[in-house]
Write a protein that holds these residues in place. Structure first.
Motif, short mmCIF file in Angstrom:
data_model
loop_
_atom_site.label_atom_id
_atom_site.label_comp_id
_atom_site.label_asym_id
_atom_site.label_seq_id
_atom_site.Cartn_x
_atom_site.Cartn_y
_atom_site.Cartn_z
N ALA A 233 0.84 -1.13 -0.10
CA ALA A 233 0.10 0.05 0.11
C ALA A 233 0.86 1.32 0.01
O ALA A 233 1.49 1.48 1.06
CB ALA A 233 -0.85 -0.06 1.05
N LEU B 144 -0.27 4.27 -1.41
CA LEU B 144 -0.93 5.31 -2.08
C LEU B 144 -1.74 6.19 -0.91
O LEU B 144 -2.54 5.64 -0.01
CB LEU B 144 -1.87 4.87 -3.12
CG LEU B 144 -2.69 6.11 -3.84
CD1 LEU B 144 -2.60 5.75 -5.05
CD2 LEU B 144 -4.06 6.14 -3.53
N ASP C 285 -4.74 8.95 -0.35
CA ASP C 285 -5.65 9.27 -1.03
C ASP C 285 -5.85 10.87 -1.06
O ASP C 285 -5.65 11.40 0.13
CB ASP C 285 -7.21 8.83 -0.84
CG ASP C 285 -7.13 7.18 -1.20
OD1 ASP C 285 -7.50 6.89 -2.18
OD2 ASP C 285 -6.79 6.56 -0.44
N THR D 175 0.91 4.91 8.38
CA THR D 175 1.29 3.71 8.76
C THR D 175 2.29 3.05 7.75
O THR D 175 1.93 2.84 6.53
CB THR D 175 -0.12 2.73 8.87
OG1 THR D 175 -0.97 3.09 9.89
CG2 THR D 175 0.37 1.28 9.57
N TYR E 228 -11.12 10.94 -0.04
CA TYR E 228 -10.95 10.09 1.37
C TYR E 228 -11.67 10.80 2.57
O TYR E 228 -11.36 12.03 2.45
CB TYR E 228 -9.61 9.70 1.49
CG TYR E 228 -9.46 8.55 2.33
CD1 TYR E 228 -9.63 7.23 1.76
CD2 TYR E 228 -9.30 8.59 3.67
CE1 TYR E 228 -9.55 6.07 2.38
CE2 TYR E 228 -8.91 7.49 4.27
CZ TYR E 228 -9.35 6.22 3.67
OH TYR E 228 -9.01 5.01 4.55
N LYS F 154 -12.10 4.52 6.48
CA LYS F 154 -11.94 3.85 7.89
C LYS F 154 -10.24 4.36 8.49
O LYS F 154 -10.24 4.00 9.53
CB LYS F 154 -11.77 2.34 7.83
CG LYS F 154 -11.22 1.62 6.66
CD LYS F 154 -11.62 0.26 6.84
CE LYS F 154 -11.01 -0.57 5.52
NZ LYS F 154 -11.14 -0.35 4.20
N GLN G 159 -6.13 8.77 11.24
CA GLN G 159 -5.21 7.70 11.98
C GLN G 159 -4.19 8.61 12.96
O GLN G 159 -3.37 9.36 12.19
CB GLN G 159 -5.02 6.70 11.33
CG GLN G 159 -3.67 6.72 10.31
CD GLN G 159 -3.61 5.37 9.32
OE1 GLN G 159 -4.13 4.20 9.74
NE2 GLN G 159 -2.93 5.63 8.44
N1 LIG Z 1 1.14 2.71 3.72
C1 LIG Z 1 0.29 3.28 3.76
C2 LIG Z 1 -0.75 3.75 2.78
C3 LIG Z 1 -1.79 4.24 3.05
N2 LIG Z 1 -2.21 5.03 4.13
C4 LIG Z 1 -3.27 5.56 4.18
C5 LIG Z 1 -3.58 6.66 3.55
C6 LIG Z 1 -4.66 6.15 2.48
O1 LIG Z 1 -5.32 7.07 1.97
C7 LIG Z 1 -5.51 5.27 3.32
C8 LIG Z 1 -6.31 4.15 2.70
O2 LIG Z 1 -5.20 3.56 1.80
P1 LIG Z 1 -6.08 2.64 0.76
O3 LIG Z 1 -7.14 3.11 0.07
O4 LIG Z 1 -4.54 1.85 0.13
O5 LIG Z 1 -6.56 1.31 1.65
P2 LIG Z 1 -7.92 0.68 1.95
O6 LIG Z 1 -8.61 0.56 0.49
O7 LIG Z 1 -7.73 -0.64 2.74
O8 LIG Z 1 -8.81 1.51 2.66
P3 LIG Z 1 -10.17 2.23 2.30
O9 LIG Z 1 -11.11 1.02 2.42
O10 LIG Z 1 -10.43 3.27 3.82
O11 LIG Z 1 -9.90 3.27 1.18
O12 LIG Z 1 -4.61 4.59 4.19
C9 LIG Z 1 -1.36 4.69 5.32
O13 LIG Z 1 -1.60 5.16 6.24
N3 LIG Z 1 -0.09 3.95 5.13
#
Ligand SMILES: Nc1ccn([C@H]2C[C@H](O)[C@@H](COP(=O)(O)OP(=O)(O)OP(=O)(O)O)O2)c(=O)n1
Length: 207
Positions: free
Chosen positions: A119, A121, A123, A131, A166, A173, A177
């Motif tokens: 991960a 990105l 948003d 994280t 976002y 979610k 954070q």
């Molecule tokens: N290494 C990372 C990558 C992303 N994020 C944060 C910033 C992103 O905007 C958010 C959500 O990332 P994703 O969209 O990749 O994750 P999900 O799709 O699982 O979350 P959601 O369903 O909330 O979109 O998490 C993070 O803290 N650490």
């Protein structure tokens, strides 16, 4: 278009892009990225008494991760093959017309330390600490020091601002954070039966 140092400083001055605290602008703002520092909090995964992680069972998180705090001046030793969640010191706020990418630093990559597994990105609309998915892909333990520059963020301008950034409005979610956060995949609408905006599609939660 990827923002250069001058573009990044302009956007920070305008105030819609935020990276705080940015204690050492000269050191942290790179030609086309901003270096972020490693925070003091880590989530370590349990190895014992865990037959299997059920990602969709949000209630189990505290059973498979434990939080450790390593104050600045001390070290967190990341062993070969280990995977822990860390956090950036900085909180970021990404405006609706930018997307940010979490990248490693070459100096740590050369020591086999990566800062995200998949991960990368942040948003448009995201606000909070980031994280980090820290791993040691090498063969020797590596000492990480809270406060060290561990990651870098790049910023890409969108052709048009996101219509639904976002945030709370779309039930995002990880918005806001603080510190390393374990997966909340169990909150996904596919598993809770609620819509993408967090509402019960039956209308049961409307007033
Ligand atoms: N290494 C990372 C990558 C992303 N994020 C944060 C910033 C992103 O905007 C958010 C959500 O990332 P994703 O969209 O990749 O994750 P999900 O799709 O699982 O979350 P959601 O369903 O909330 O979109 O998490 C993070 O803290 N650490």
């Amino acid at each position: 278009m990827i923002l250069s140092d001058a573009d990044i400083l302009d956007r920070l001055a305008e105030g819609d892009l935020a990276i705080e605290p940015l204690d050492d602008v000269d050191q942290q703002v790179q030609p086309a990225s901003v270096d972020l520092r490693l925070g003091e909090r880590f989530l370590e995964f349990q190895r014992t008494n865990i037959p299997c992680i059920h990602p969709t069972d949000a209630g189990e998180v505290s059973e498979y991760v434990t939080e450790t705090t390593v104050p600045e001046g001390e070290e967190f030793i990341l062993h070969p093959g280990d995977f822990v969640l860390g956090t950036t010191v900085e909180r970021v706020a990404i405006p609706d017309d930018l997307v940010a990418h979490v990248e490693g630093r070459s100096s740590l990559g050369r020591l086999a330390i990566v800062v995200h597994a998949t991960a990368g990105l942040c948003d448009p609309g995201y606000e909070g600490q980031i994280t980090l998915e820290l791993s040691n892909l090498g063969t020797a333990p590596v000492a990480l020091s809270p406060g060290m520059r561990v990651s870098q963020l790049t910023f890409t301008e969108l052709k048009r601002p996101a219509d639904r950034p976002y945030g709370a409005e779309r039930g995002s979610k990880y918005q806001g954070q603080d510190g390393p956060q374990a997966s909340r995949i169990g909150d996904d609408p596919e598993f809770t039966g609620r819509g993408g905006d967090g509402r019960d599609p039956s209308g049961g939660d409307r007033e």
